[in-house]
Design a protein around this motif. Structure first.
Motif, mmCIF file in Angstrom:
data_model
loop_
_atom_site.group_PDB
_atom_site.id
_atom_site.type_symbol
_atom_site.label_atom_id
_atom_site.label_comp_id
_atom_site.label_asym_id
_atom_site.label_seq_id
_atom_site.Cartn_x
_atom_site.Cartn_y
_atom_site.Cartn_z
ATOM 1 N N ARG A 343 0.830 -1.209 0.000
ATOM 2 C CA ARG A 343 0.000 0.000 0.000
ATOM 3 C C ARG A 343 0.864 1.259 0.000
ATOM 4 O O ARG A 343 0.582 2.229 -0.718
ATOM 5 C CB ARG A 343 -0.916 -0.001 1.228
ATOM 6 N N LEU A 344 1.924 1.264 0.774
ATOM 7 C CA LEU A 344 2.821 2.419 0.810
ATOM 8 C C LEU A 344 3.461 2.659 -0.556
ATOM 9 O O LEU A 344 3.587 3.806 -1.007
ATOM 10 C CB LEU A 344 3.898 2.206 1.873
ATOM 11 N N ILE A 345 3.870 1.581 -1.214
ATOM 12 C CA ILE A 345 4.477 1.717 -2.540
ATOM 13 C C ILE A 345 3.447 2.252 -3.536
ATOM 14 O O ILE A 345 3.748 3.117 -4.360
ATOM 15 C CB ILE A 345 5.057 0.369 -3.005
ATOM 16 N N GLU A 346 2.228 1.763 -3.444
ATOM 17 C CA GLU A 346 1.168 2.226 -4.343
ATOM 18 C C GLU A 346 0.904 3.720 -4.180
ATOM 19 O O GLU A 346 0.603 4.419 -5.156
ATOM 20 C CB GLU A 346 -0.112 1.434 -4.059
ATOM 21 N N LEU A 347 1.042 4.233 -2.955
ATOM 22 C CA LEU A 347 0.680 5.618 -2.671
ATOM 23 C C LEU A 347 1.860 6.576 -2.659
ATOM 24 O O LEU A 347 1.655 7.786 -2.485
ATOM 25 C CB LEU A 347 -0.022 5.694 -1.301
ATOM 26 N N HIS A 348 3.076 6.080 -2.870
ATOM 27 C CA HIS A 348 4.236 6.938 -2.585
ATOM 28 C C HIS A 348 4.369 8.127 -3.530
ATOM 29 O O HIS A 348 5.067 9.095 -3.209
ATOM 30 C CB HIS A 348 5.522 6.104 -2.573
ATOM 31 N N LEU A 349 3.705 8.105 -4.677
ATOM 32 C CA LEU A 349 3.764 9.243 -5.606
ATOM 33 C C LEU A 349 2.617 10.231 -5.423
ATOM 34 O O LEU A 349 2.639 11.310 -6.011
ATOM 35 C CB LEU A 349 3.740 8.739 -7.056
ATOM 36 N N ARG A 350 1.636 9.860 -4.631
ATOM 37 C CA ARG A 350 0.411 10.657 -4.561
ATOM 38 C C ARG A 350 0.684 12.115 -4.184
ATOM 39 O O ARG A 350 0.090 13.036 -4.737
ATOM 40 C CB ARG A 350 -0.540 10.020 -3.542
ATOM 41 N N PHE A 351 1.588 12.332 -3.249
ATOM 42 C CA PHE A 351 1.850 13.679 -2.759
ATOM 43 C C PHE A 351 2.364 14.620 -3.845
ATOM 44 O O PHE A 351 2.079 15.820 -3.811
ATOM 45 C CB PHE A 351 2.854 13.650 -1.607
ATOM 46 N N PHE A 352 3.111 14.098 -4.803
ATOM 47 C CA PHE A 352 3.781 14.995 -5.735
ATOM 48 C C PHE A 352 2.803 15.799 -6.585
ATOM 49 O O PHE A 352 3.160 16.821 -7.146
ATOM 50 C CB PHE A 352 4.792 14.216 -6.577
ATOM 51 N N GLY A 353 1.554 15.349 -6.645
ATOM 52 C CA GLY A 353 0.534 16.166 -7.286
ATOM 53 C C GLY A 353 0.180 17.393 -6.466
ATOM 54 O O GLY A 353 -0.363 18.371 -6.996
ATOM 55 N N TYR A 354 0.489 17.361 -5.183
ATOM 56 C CA TYR A 354 0.175 18.484 -4.299
ATOM 57 C C TYR A 354 0.980 19.721 -4.682
ATOM 58 O O TYR A 354 0.516 20.850 -4.500
ATOM 59 C CB TYR A 354 0.482 18.077 -2.856
ATOM 60 N N THR A 355 2.191 19.501 -5.191
ATOM 61 C CA THR A 355 3.048 20.639 -5.535
ATOM 62 C C THR A 355 2.674 21.260 -6.878
ATOM 63 O O THR A 355 3.170 22.328 -7.224
ATOM 64 C CB THR A 355 4.526 20.189 -5.592
ATOM 65 N N LEU A 397 9.710 21.153 -2.013
ATOM 66 C CA LEU A 397 8.976 19.926 -1.692
ATOM 67 C C LEU A 397 8.785 19.782 -0.191
ATOM 68 O O LEU A 397 7.723 19.376 0.283
ATOM 69 C CB LEU A 397 9.722 18.717 -2.258
ATOM 70 N N GLY A 398 9.828 20.120 0.563
ATOM 71 C CA GLY A 398 9.725 20.030 2.012
ATOM 72 C C GLY A 398 8.676 20.970 2.575
ATOM 73 O O GLY A 398 7.855 20.586 3.424
ATOM 74 N N PHE A 399 8.668 22.217 2.086
ATOM 75 C CA PHE A 399 7.676 23.182 2.557
ATOM 76 C C PHE A 399 6.268 22.739 2.156
ATOM 77 O O PHE A 399 5.311 22.919 2.928
ATOM 78 C CB PHE A 399 7.972 24.567 1.968
ATOM 79 N N ALA A 400 6.131 22.186 0.961
ATOM 80 C CA ALA A 400 4.815 21.721 0.512
ATOM 81 C C ALA A 400 4.302 20.599 1.403
ATOM 82 O O ALA A 400 3.114 20.567 1.766
ATOM 83 C CB ALA A 400 4.900 21.242 -0.942
ATOM 84 N N TYR A 401 5.204 19.692 1.800
ATOM 85 C CA TYR A 401 4.729 18.600 2.645
ATOM 86 C C TYR A 401 4.439 19.092 4.058
ATOM 87 O O TYR A 401 3.518 18.600 4.723
ATOM 88 C CB TYR A 401 5.723 17.436 2.668
ATOM 89 N N ASP A 402 5.218 20.067 4.527
ATOM 90 C CA ASP A 402 4.888 20.681 5.814
ATOM 91 C C ASP A 402 3.472 21.240 5.774
ATOM 92 O O ASP A 402 2.685 21.085 6.725
ATOM 93 C CB ASP A 402 5.863 21.827 6.129
ATOM 94 N N ASP A 403 3.155 21.893 4.661
ATOM 95 C CA ASP A 403 1.829 22.482 4.510
ATOM 96 C C ASP A 403 0.750 21.411 4.493
ATOM 97 O O ASP A 403 -0.302 21.551 5.125
ATOM 98 C CB ASP A 403 1.780 23.298 3.217
ATOM 99 N N LEU A 404 1.007 20.312 3.778
ATOM 100 C CA LEU A 404 0.027 19.225 3.715
ATOM 101 C C LEU A 404 -0.205 18.632 5.100
ATOM 102 O O LEU A 404 -1.357 18.414 5.509
ATOM 103 C CB LEU A 404 0.502 18.135 2.745
#
Length: 476
Positions: A343-355, A397-404
């Protein structure tokens, strides 16, 4: 690494502890030899905490029990056929094993166990010279007939007998070499490295369960990377985890992409760092480490050379998830571990759409819902997956994930996001619509859940009104 004098002091102190002293006196009184062996002696030289008390003796198992039972709060048989008796003595767990001389017939992996009479012969059968030292008790005499001290000082892994002989006897020792490389920070001798390469195929004779356990021990070290490199370079990984060396993709002069293998090792190292930062003192997170190591194993199968020198790996997250599930099943991992890692591998790219654009609250809710109980690990894996040397990109990327993460925290506080459910239960749906359990109830539940995701809590009255409208128009 301690000096020899410091090691002697530590061994003296260990021998003087209540547990060791009472056992030494009891075996001597019964006319039997006793010695601390292996890890405790090695760790005294390394300055590492001594966590296991392993002893060896000329006494046979029945005699060991007779000597130990009056001193122990409990005893148990962990392998009497192999000469090992365990006991709890003075609040410490000890294992005492009769001198052995194992004989292999070359046909099966199980040795014919023959009890021995000398400690020197017993030490010869051990995996590495640094584990083939003993402290004879109560004399406190160091027994080192294979140069273990010299190898400790040289930070070298060598075998008491020829490496090929040792590894033919037990091929799993080749994986232990990789583990000790990582755990102790040692390098293997040329003899050991050559034997691992020549006998790599023999690891296939070892049960999947034993291979899995040794792989986990390697991954759970503080810095497993050099051990993993040794498995890959020797060809052993090709037999037990072929998806790992497969990530060493060729890069031609026209198409360039990140070195997937090296990237994966870096992600593993960074994941261990986040793990230590967020959960100091906790046991190693094997699931996170497996996911970090394997998160890009779908790339070789999905690599496409694009015009202009670009390289794409479309859907490598989905492909990698399936590959990981298949490999972990072959290694006999438990179902929970397999499900979590895949499941983690399946989802590991999901965040990059946030940026790429601001997510709506609904998108954030779906991210949390899809991660489920793996959300914390997904945070750590996603952060670890940023290995770019471009400081500006890494910061972005780090700031974006902090925001998420901040948005998740706010929504969780506002809406109890951790227990995401529709405003109406399945029982409520059946009561309101007057229908029995079945597919229609599931469809209604999903409709209400999507509304909850998109808009947040609706309240029971609004949810019921929407449910009735949906039901009236669903077949229209």
């Amino acid at each position: 690494m301690q000096s020899v004098a410091q090691a002697v002091e530590r061994l003296d102190a260990l021998a003087a502890t209540d547990t060791v002293d009472v056992l030494a006196r009891a075996f001597a009184a019964a006319g039997h030899e006793l010695a601390l062996v292996g890890g405790p002696v090695r760790d005294a030289f390394l300055g590492r905490p001594v966590t296991d008390l392993d002893f060896t003796t000329d006494a046979r198992p029945d005699a060991v029990l007779a000597i130990v039972e009056p001193l122990a709060s409990s005893t148990w048989d962990v392998g009497r056929q192999f000469g090992t008796i365990a006991a709890m003595v003075r609040g410490e767990q000890v294992e005492i094993t009769t001198y052995r001389s194992d004989v292999y017939d070359g046909e099966t992996r199980k040795p014919e166990v023959t009890f021995g009479d000398t400690i020197e012969a017993d030490l010869l059968r051990r995996d590495f010279t640094v584990n083939a030292m003993a402290l004879r008790l109560p004399q406190r005499e160091l027994v080192d007939v294979h140069g273990g001290v010299e190898d400790l000082l040289a930070q070298r892994l060598a075998t008491p007998q020829a490496a090929r002989v040792s590894f033919r006897d037990d091929p799993l020792r080749m994986m232990r070499a990789a583990r000790f490389t990582a755990q102790l920070g040692f390098t293997v001798s040329e003899d050991v490295r050559d034997a691992m390469t020549d006998l790599a195929d023999s690891i296939e004779n070892i049960s999947a369960e034993r291979v899995r356990d040794e792989l986990v021990k390697l991954l759970d070290t503080d810095d497993p990377v050099e051990g993993i490199r040794l498995l890959v370079d020797s060809g052993i990984a090709e037999r037990i985890l072929p998806e790992l060396p497969a990530m060493k993709l060729e890069i031609d002069e026209h198409h360039h992409h990140k070195d997937v293998y090296e990237h994966s090792l870096t992600v593993l190292t960074q994941a261990i760092g986040y793990e230590a930062e967020r959960h100091p003192g906790d046991a190693p997170d094997t699931v996170l480490r497996l996911a970090a190591l394997l998160h890009d194993i779908g790339k070789p199968a999905t690599r496409k050379l694009e015009p202009g020198g670009a390289v794409s790996f479309h859907h490598h997250d989905l492909v990698g998830s399936k590959l990981a599930k298949k490999r972990l099943r072959a290694l006999r991992f438990d179902n929970d571990t397999i499900a979590s890692v895949s499941r983690l591998i399946e989802l590991h790219l999901r965040f990059f759409g946030y940026t790429e654009g601001a997510w709506t609250d609904a998108a954030v809710r779906r991210y949390v819902r899809d991660a489920g109980d793996q959300l914390e690990r997904l945070h750590e894996l996603t952060r670890s997956d940023v290995t770019t040397r471009n400081r500006r990109k890494a910061d972005r990327l780090g700031f974006a994930y902090d925001d998420l993460e901040a948005r998740i925290a706010v929504l969780a506080e506002q809406e109890e996001l951790d227990s995401m459910r529709p405003d109406l239960s399945g029982d409520d749906i059946m009561r309101i619509l007057g229908i029995p359990p079945g597919r229609a109830v599931g469809e209604a539940y999903r409709f209400l859940l999507e509304a909850r995701m998109d808009e947040g809590p609706l309240g029971p009255e609004d949810a019921e009104a929407r449910l009735r409208t949906w039901w009236a128009t669903r077949d229209a």
